[in-house]
Enzyme design. Structure first.
Site, short mmCIF file in Angstrom:
data_model
loop_
_atom_site.label_atom_id
_atom_site.label_comp_id
_atom_site.label_asym_id
_atom_site.label_seq_id
_atom_site.Cartn_x
_atom_site.Cartn_y
_atom_site.Cartn_z
N GLY A 262 0.81 -1.21 0.00
CA GLY A 262 0.00 0.00 0.00
C GLY A 262 0.84 1.26 0.00
CG ASP A 263 3.46 4.32 1.41
OD1 ASP A 263 4.09 4.89 0.50
OD2 ASP A 263 2.94 4.94 2.36
#
Ligand SMILES: *[C@@H]1O[C@H](CO)[C@@H](O)[C@H](O)[C@H]1NC(C)=O
Ligand SMILES: *[C@@H]1O[C@H](CO)[C@@H](O)[C@H](O)[C@H]1NC(C)=O
Ligand SMILES: *[C@@H]1O[C@H](CO)[C@@H](O)[C@H](O)[C@H]1NC(C)=O
Ligand SMILES: *[C@@H]1O[C@H](CO)[C@@H](O)[C@H](O)[C@H]1NC(C)=O
Ligand SMILES: *[C@@H]1O[C@H](CO)[C@@H](O)[C@H](O)[C@H]1NC(C)=O
Length: 484
Positions: A262-263
């Site tokens: 997610g990053d």
């Protein structure tokens, strides 16, 4: 019995094992159903160092049922094994099973080895997570100003430490933490899965990391680090689940990793604003190779935004990204100070990207309001070559800082095939200086095309980093332990 005893004597095992074996044999006489069995296994792996002493978590009361807490078993095993630091070092074997645990700390000259079917499950009992001071180069925690929860696997001021396995699993069970983060209920910054601080000679290899509460692997203020063969999975919408974040580290090699998160898949850092400037520890001599990344809302490789201690001599090659927001992204801001320089990226294959390249000077998240508005970052000598991309929405956004231009940008042999719905203007360039050769679509006026004869003009280093000289040893151990 005598035969068994003699056989065992020939095997190099630790005292605790004998003690537990005796207990197991004695108690098994009465309680047939709870008979402990003696298991022999052999471990074979490549490592910066092999170990003379071995023990299993089960020798220290570990229970792999996914319910009992093993925090104390890990702590007592590692504390016991730390006595062998000067006698050839030690390794702790985690057998097949589900091992629930809170945070625990490693020791020097030590290997934590996960069986292929071992799963460490991160505890959701907050009392199993001691709180540490914020990092000195950040001045505050990233989720909350006060302290930060200690990482699941933590170490500080160590030398010669290994976390490896045959692709065994560490599951952060992050949902619990992500919800607390979204509801703004966190008093302290979320824990990471693996963090080593002020340490030297580190290997993290052949593991699968799932659902980290936040960052996955965070070496900080450390040197001589190999991260190899790591698979990382977190939902692409999970908050701040960065893959691997070398932070104020020297001589680092990250290779053969597969990251869905997610990053940013790899985020290179070195401290935040006035705290990072004062601490002054750069990240330098970093090699990233054979990385595959999927991260629809973030970067394949990010440099910054916390780069106040400086980032220098980063080399990346054979990078693949699919459905990722950007290929290489440099993030900085007025107030950061520091530098990002001598960056060399080659052989990237990108598919479905918003930006192939992004470099911006307006990443204005600050540790507090005391940052120095005169602390301008220096961004220079940034090189990209041999890049092929498909389905790109925007070729690049290059946005320097007025009166602080980003200089020495060199891009060569880059073919970006634009998406059907691509932006009309593929390149946006302000306050930058540099050159290009053999780049399509035709770049912006601030990066003039030098013609095809300059296709090898970006000046890539021909030498190797010291960490590339380091060869792993083949380690083989036969060990015997109390099975479960
Ligand atoms: C990781 O596993 C691969 C095989 O799956 C092996 O080639 C490699 O040497 C291992 N790396 C380490 C550091 O153990
Ligand atoms: C670890 O090393 C750092 C830097 O040398 C030092 O400032 C710190 O006090 C040490 N911490 C411990 C727990 O020894
Ligand atoms: C390790 O396990 C993960 C998750 O099951 C898998 O996706 C990956 O391919 C495995 N890696 C190796 C080298 O076997
Ligand atoms: C191209 O990218 C868009 C998103 O920008 C995506 O919806 C589409 O499926 C991609 N096409 C291909 C062929 O991968
Ligand atoms: C240009 O890049 C492609 C792959 O991205 C590579 O095959 C080719 O050799 C490169 N050309 C030069 C002149 O380096």
């Amino acid at each position: 019995m005598e035969f068994l005893w003699k056989t065992l004597m020939r095997i190099h095992v630790i005292r605790t094992f004998f003690a537990l074996l005796l207990v197991a044999l004695l108690s098994s006489e009465g309680v047939e159903s709870r008979k402990a069995k003696v298991v022999t296994t052999s471990l074979e792996y490549n490592a910066i160092n092999c170990r003379a002493h071995s023990a299993s978590l089960t020798d220290f009361g570990g229970v792999g049922d996914g319910k009992a807490s093993n925090t104390k078993a890990f702590q007592s095993a590692i504390s016991h094994l730390s006595q062998y630091a000067s006698e050839g070092g030690s390794q702790l074997y985690v057998p097949a099973g589900k091992w629930l645990t809170g945070s625990f700390s490693l020791t020097s000259h030590f290997t934590l080895y996960l069986d292929k079917d071992a799963v460490l499950l991160a505890s959701q009992d907050i009392t199993e997570w001691p709180v540490l001071e914020p990092l000195p180069s950040y001045g505050r925690g990233r989720d909350a100003p006060a302290g930060r929860f200690t990482s699941l696997i933590f170490g500080t001021n160590l030398t010669d430490v290994i976390v490896t396995g045959e692709n065994g699993t560490i599951d952060g069970q992050g949902e619990f933490w992500w919800q607390q983060f979204h509801r703004k209920k966190l008093k302290y910054t979320r824990p990471y899965l693996i963090e080593l601080m002020f340490s030297d000679n580190i290997q993290i290899s052949n593991l699968t990391l799932l659902n980290s509460p936040s960052w996955n692997v965070h070496p900080v203020y450390s040197s001589n680090i190999i991260v190899q063969g790591i698979t990382i999975f977190a939902p692409v919408t999970s908050p701040n689940t960065d893959g691997i974040n070398p932070d104020s580290c020297t001589n680092v090699r990250i290779e053969d990793c597969y990251i869905v998160s997610g990053d940013d898949c790899v985020a290179v850092k070195s401290g935040w604003d006035e705290y990072g400037i004062k601490f002054g520890w750069p990240t330098k001599q970093l090699m990233i190779r054979r990385l595959t990344c999927i991260s629809p809302y973030s970067a394949t490789i990010a440099l910054g935004s916390e780069m106040s201690g400086g980032i220098q001599d980063v080399r990346a090659e054979d990078i693949t990204a699919i459905q990722t927001e950007s290929g290489v992204r440099i993030k900085t801001a007025v107030g950061r100070g520091g530098y990002v320089k001598d960056i060399y990226v080659k052989r990237m294959t990108l598919h479905t990207m918003k930006w192939a390249f992004k470099m911006t000077g307006d990443y204005n998240s600050h540790a507090d309001s005391h940052y120095d508005p005169n602390a301008l970052p220096e961004i220079k000598n940034i090189n990209y070559r041999d890049v092929v991309a498909e389905n790109v929405t925007i070729a690049a956004r290059f946005q320097g800082i007025s009166n602080d231009p980003f200089t020495g940008i060199c891009i060569a042999n880059v073919t970006l095939r634009m998406a059907a719905k691509a932006k009309k203007q593929p390149w946006t360039c302000t306050d930058i200086e540099g050159m290009t050769s053999g780049v399509t679509p035709p770049p912006c006026g601030l990066l003039p095309d030098q013609g095809p004869e300059k296709i090898t003009a970006c000046d890539f280093p021909a030498d190797s980093l010291p960490i590339d000289m380091l060869e792993l040893k083949k380690c083989t151990t036969t060990m015997t332990f109390v099975g479960v």
